[in-house]
Design a protein around this motif. Structure first.
Motif, PDB file in Angstrom:
ATOM      1  N   VAL A  13      67.221  -9.580  21.735  1.00 54.60           N
ATOM      2  CA  VAL A  13      68.540  -8.928  21.775  1.00 54.60           C
ATOM      3  C   VAL A  13      69.537  -9.780  21.006  1.00 54.60           C
ATOM      4  N   ASN A  14      69.505 -11.090  21.257  1.00 59.61           N
ATOM      5  CA  ASN A  14      70.442 -11.986  20.567  1.00 59.61           C
ATOM      6  C   ASN A  14      70.229 -11.978  19.059  1.00 59.61           C
ATOM      7  N   ALA A  15      68.957 -11.907  18.651  1.00 59.75           N
ATOM      8  CA  ALA A  15      68.664 -11.891  17.212  1.00 59.75           C
ATOM      9  C   ALA A  15      69.109 -10.573  16.598  1.00 59.75           C
ATOM     10  N   ALA A  16      69.013  -9.498  17.375  1.00 63.09           N
ATOM     11  CA  ALA A  16      69.280  -8.171  16.823  1.00 63.09           C
ATOM     12  C   ALA A  16      70.771  -7.834  16.795  1.00 63.09           C
ATOM     13  N   VAL A  17      71.540  -8.407  17.728  1.00 62.90           N
ATOM     14  CA  VAL A  17      72.897  -7.883  17.911  1.00 62.90           C
ATOM     15  C   VAL A  17      73.780  -8.042  16.669  1.00 62.90           C
ATOM     16  N   ASP A  18      73.748  -9.224  16.038  1.00 63.89           N
ATOM     17  CA  ASP A  18      74.590  -9.409  14.850  1.00 63.89           C
ATOM     18  C   ASP A  18      74.152  -8.483  13.713  1.00 63.89           C
ATOM     19  N   ILE A  19      72.831  -8.382  13.514  1.00 61.55           N
ATOM     20  CA  ILE A  19      72.306  -7.543  12.418  1.00 61.55           C
ATOM     21  C   ILE A  19      72.700  -6.084  12.647  1.00 61.55           C
ATOM     22  N   PHE A  20      72.491  -5.635  13.871  1.00 64.89           N
ATOM     23  CA  PHE A  20      72.776  -4.242  14.214  1.00 64.89           C
ATOM     24  C   PHE A  20      74.271  -3.931  14.082  1.00 64.89           C
ATOM     25  N   TYR A  21      75.100  -4.800  14.664  1.00 63.00           N
ATOM     26  CA  TYR A  21      76.540  -4.559  14.668  1.00 63.00           C
ATOM     27  C   TYR A  21      77.102  -4.601  13.247  1.00 63.00           C
ATOM     28  N   ARG A  22      76.554  -5.498  12.413  1.00 65.10           N
ATOM     29  CA  ARG A  22      76.981  -5.586  11.015  1.00 65.10           C
ATOM     30  C   ARG A  22      76.680  -4.265  10.296  1.00 65.10           C
ATOM     31  N   LYS A  23      75.497  -3.717  10.562  1.00 63.39           N
ATOM     32  CA  LYS A  23      75.128  -2.434   9.943  1.00 63.39           C
ATOM     33  C   LYS A  23      76.078  -1.318  10.386  1.00 63.39           C
ATOM     34  N   VAL A  24      76.355  -1.276  11.691  1.00 61.81           N
ATOM     35  CA  VAL A  24      77.209  -0.221  12.243  1.00 61.81           C
ATOM     36  C   VAL A  24      78.608  -0.290  11.632  1.00 61.81           C
ATOM     37  N   LEU A  25      79.154  -1.507  11.550  1.00 62.12           N
ATOM     38  CA  LEU A  25      80.519  -1.669  11.040  1.00 62.12           C
ATOM     39  C   LEU A  25      80.636  -1.402   9.546  1.00 62.12           C
ATOM     40  N   GLN A  26      79.501  -1.425   8.848  1.00 59.38           N
ATOM     41  CA  GLN A  26      79.534  -1.191   7.399  1.00 59.38           C
ATOM     42  C   GLN A  26      79.047   0.213   7.055  1.00 59.38           C
ATOM     43  N   ASP A  27      78.767   1.014   8.083  1.00 55.83           N
ATOM     44  CA  ASP A  27      78.253   2.361   7.875  1.00 55.83           C
ATOM     45  C   ASP A  27      79.437   3.332   7.775  1.00 55.83           C
ATOM     46  N   ASP A  28      79.647   3.877   6.572  1.00 53.14           N
ATOM     47  CA  ASP A  28      80.814   4.742   6.343  1.00 53.14           C
ATOM     48  C   ASP A  28      80.854   5.954   7.271  1.00 53.14           C
ATOM     49  N   ARG A  29      79.698   6.352   7.797  1.00 50.76           N
ATOM     50  CA  ARG A  29      79.673   7.538   8.657  1.00 50.76           C
ATOM     51  C   ARG A  29      80.304   7.267  10.028  1.00 50.76           C
ATOM     52  N   ILE A  30      80.221   6.026  10.491  1.00 52.86           N
ATOM     53  CA  ILE A  30      80.644   5.759  11.881  1.00 52.86           C
ATOM     54  C   ILE A  30      81.643   4.621  12.039  1.00 52.86           C
ATOM     55  N   ASP A  35      87.637   1.084  14.507  1.00 52.54           N
ATOM     56  CA  ASP A  35      88.935   0.567  14.040  1.00 52.54           C
ATOM     57  C   ASP A  35      89.763   0.097  15.235  1.00 52.54           C
ATOM     58  N   GLY A  36      90.333  -1.084  15.102  1.00 50.52           N
ATOM     59  CA  GLY A  36      91.235  -1.579  16.143  1.00 50.52           C
ATOM     60  C   GLY A  36      90.543  -2.013  17.420  1.00 50.52           C
ATOM     61  N   VAL A  37      89.217  -2.087  17.390  1.00 52.51           N
ATOM     62  CA  VAL A  37      88.478  -2.504  18.585  1.00 52.51           C
ATOM     63  C   VAL A  37      88.276  -4.019  18.542  1.00 52.51           C
ATOM     64  N   ASP A  38      88.414  -4.681  19.678  1.00 54.54           N
ATOM     65  CA  ASP A  38      88.169  -6.126  19.752  1.00 54.54           C
ATOM     66  C   ASP A  38      86.684  -6.390  19.451  1.00 54.54           C
ATOM     67  N   MET A  39      86.437  -7.088  18.329  1.00 57.23           N
ATOM     68  CA  MET A  39      85.055  -7.224  17.860  1.00 57.23           C
ATOM     69  C   MET A  39      84.172  -8.004  18.826  1.00 57.23           C
ATOM     70  N   ALA A  40      84.723  -9.027  19.454  1.00 62.15           N
ATOM     71  CA  ALA A  40      83.895  -9.839  20.350  1.00 62.15           C
ATOM     72  C   ALA A  40      83.493  -9.019  21.578  1.00 62.15           C
ATOM     73  N   LYS A  41      84.451  -8.268  22.128  1.00 64.40           N
ATOM     74  CA  LYS A  41      84.138  -7.426  23.285  1.00 64.40           C
ATOM     75  C   LYS A  41      83.137  -6.350  22.892  1.00 64.40           C
ATOM     76  N   GLN A  42      83.347  -5.790  21.695  1.00 58.50           N
ATOM     77  CA  GLN A  42      82.449  -4.749  21.232  1.00 58.50           C
ATOM     78  C   GLN A  42      81.041  -5.303  21.036  1.00 58.50           C
ATOM     79  N   ALA A  43      80.938  -6.553  20.575  1.00 57.92           N
ATOM     80  CA  ALA A  43      79.617  -7.147  20.372  1.00 57.92           C
ATOM     81  C   ALA A  43      78.852  -7.222  21.693  1.00 57.92           C
ATOM     82  N   SER A  44      79.567  -7.493  22.804  1.00 57.01           N
ATOM     83  CA  SER A  44      78.821  -7.550  24.071  1.00 57.01           C
ATOM     84  C   SER A  44      78.386  -6.144  24.504  1.00 57.01           C
TER      85      SER A  44
ATOM     86  N   MET B 310      78.707 -13.351  15.462  1.00 56.96           N
ATOM     87  CA  MET B 310      79.901 -12.979  16.237  1.00 56.96           C
ATOM     88  C   MET B 310      80.221 -14.039  17.290  1.00 56.96           C
ATOM     89  N   SER B 311      79.178 -14.637  17.859  1.00 59.39           N
ATOM     90  CA  SER B 311      79.398 -15.621  18.923  1.00 59.39           C
ATOM     91  C   SER B 311      79.956 -16.933  18.383  1.00 59.39           C
TER      92      SER B 311
END
Lengths: 120, 328
Positions: A13-30, A35-44, B310-311
């Protein structure tokens, strides 16, 4: 051995979270949903989502999923966005060299939350 | 049976009962969601007693170091006194020791607290102009280097507290401040890790503290500071930072100007853009971002996309005119 253990548990999970979240945030569809979401909270939250998808320990109910996404459904969250997240999940696990059959199992778990997430 | 104290009341925690379950069972409302140690909604702080390490899993290490924990996965071995984050951090009096200019719009305020005030460089305190008006200011001083608490305070056009500090406060005055809090500080866990620090304006305050704290603790990785402003006039502590970089070859200082007039010795562009151009791969780096909220939020994204985990991103946005966390 459970799916969660086979994929690699919390370490995976720890290895996947940064990779996954980076993809989501760079995906123009979603990405606009974040926008305006606290990134650290969103990462958890992303971590929580991955734990669920990997079949790990969690106590989320369908009702939690509905409540947690209701404001996004109002903003137009629909199947196409859910599909985009599923794609990013698959791509993340492929990048981490998770075997195809385990990816399919994780995808099936994530897929099972679709109706609750989309408030159907 | 361990006793959980919260808000001045004590509750018996049954076996197999988490802190969250115990408080909820007694009618206390604690924000919570996943009940599995994942979402971090139920984060609390233990102000007395020890929490099991397992209940700090996944927390930013600077939070864990301050005894933050997740109430839903905390099965205590002994008595605990707990609070919600940021609630009632307490206050004390401090005496103004010095007020000196850093540039035309920024001063350095030095305070001597009447009681011992434990803190880490980069954390913040609330400074009270009166009982209802306070603003948060980040600590530029380092325990172990500086005798007094130090804050860089820029005068804002309509800043109630900053104008009071600039125009009315005098050496010898007694002021009310809170204890220090915040999770943007240096921990010596990985001395080889490279550090990237980006500040705009007096966002330099906490970073000046963090950098000197890291050097004091013999950090060995590269430490790169990018300090941005609109013009050369908004950059301050240039001499101090240049001499620090002469003393420590792993410390690299780059002042950045976003306006059109860029004198020799300054980089042209916004601090976060210059930093990312010069350091396109941030995998494995620790990042500190302090200053204007727009810089902090874009800087976070840019650093994350450039490979920082992120961490490993610590931020202190200076939100203006918000009653809780307002700053400079």
């Amino acid at each position: 051995m459970s799916l969660y253990e086979k994929i690699g548990g919390e370490g995976a999970v720890n290895a996947a979270v940064d990779i996954f979240y980076r993809k989501v945030l760079q995906d123009d569809r979603i990405k606009h949903f974040f926008d305006g979401v606290d990134m650290a909270k969103q990462a958890s939250k992303q971590k929580a989502f991955l734990t669920v998808a990997f079949g790990g320990p969690n106590n989320y109910s369908g009702e939690d999923m509905r409540k947690g996404h209701a404001h996004l459904v109002k903003q137009g969250l629909n199947d196409s966005h859910f599909d985009a997240v599923m794609e990013n999940l698959g791509a993340t696990l492929t990048e981490l060299n998770v075997p195809g059959e385990l990816i399919a199992q994780a995808a099936a778990i994530a897929e099972s939350t679709r109706n609750d997430v989309l408030g159907k | 049976m361990p006793i959980i104290t919260y808000g001045g009341q004590s509750y018996r925690c049954k076996e197999q009962e988490s802190v969250l379950d115990c408080l909820t069972a007694h009618g206390v409302t604690i924000p919570s969601s996943c009940h599995a140690g994942l979402c971090q909604t139920c984060m609390m702080q233990a102000v007395n007693g020890n929490v099991p390490a397992s209940t700090q899993q996944g927390l930013q290490s600077t939070l864990a170091a301050q005894n933050y924990f997740l109430a839903c996965t905390c099965y205590p071995d002994g008595d605990l006194e707990v609070t919600l984050p940021m609630s009632g951090i307490g206050s004390l009096l401090a005496t103004v020791v010095e007020i000196s200019p850093l540039n035309a719009e920024t001063i350095c305020l030095k305070l001597s607290p009447d009681l011992e005030l434990p803190y880490k460089a980069g954390q913040f305190i609330n400074l009270y102009k009166d009982d209802v008006t306070s603003r948060s200011y980040s600590l530029a001083s380092v325990p172990g280097i500086d005798e007094h608490l130090q804050f860089h305070i820029r005068k804002l056009p309509d800043g109630q507290v900053s104008n009071w500090v600039h125009h009315e406060l005098k050496v010898g005055d007694s002021v009310k401040i809170s204890y220090a809090t915040g999770d943007c500080f240096y921990l010596p866990e990985k001395p080889e890790q490279n550090l990237l620090l980006i500040a705009t304006g007096c966002g330099l305050s906490p970073l000046y503290g963090i950098i000197r704290d890291a050097l004091l603790q013999e950090h060995r990785g590269t430490i790169k500071l990018y300090h941005g402003g609109h013009s050369a006039k908004s950059i301050y502590l240039i001499n101090e930072l240049e001499s620090l970089s002469l003393q420590h070859e792993n410390f690299i200082y780059t002042p950045c100007i976003s306006g059109v007039n860029v004198p020799h010795g300054f980089a042209a562009g916004r601090a976060q853009d210059v930093a990312l151009q010069e350091n396109p791969d941030l995998s494995g780096w620790r990042i500190f971002l302090c200053g204007h909220p727009d810089m902090v939020s874009t800087g976070k994204k840019l650093a994350f996309f450039a490979g920082a985990s992120m961490s490993q991103i610590y931020a202190d946005p200076f939100v203006i005119a918000h009653p809780q966390k307002t700053s400079q």
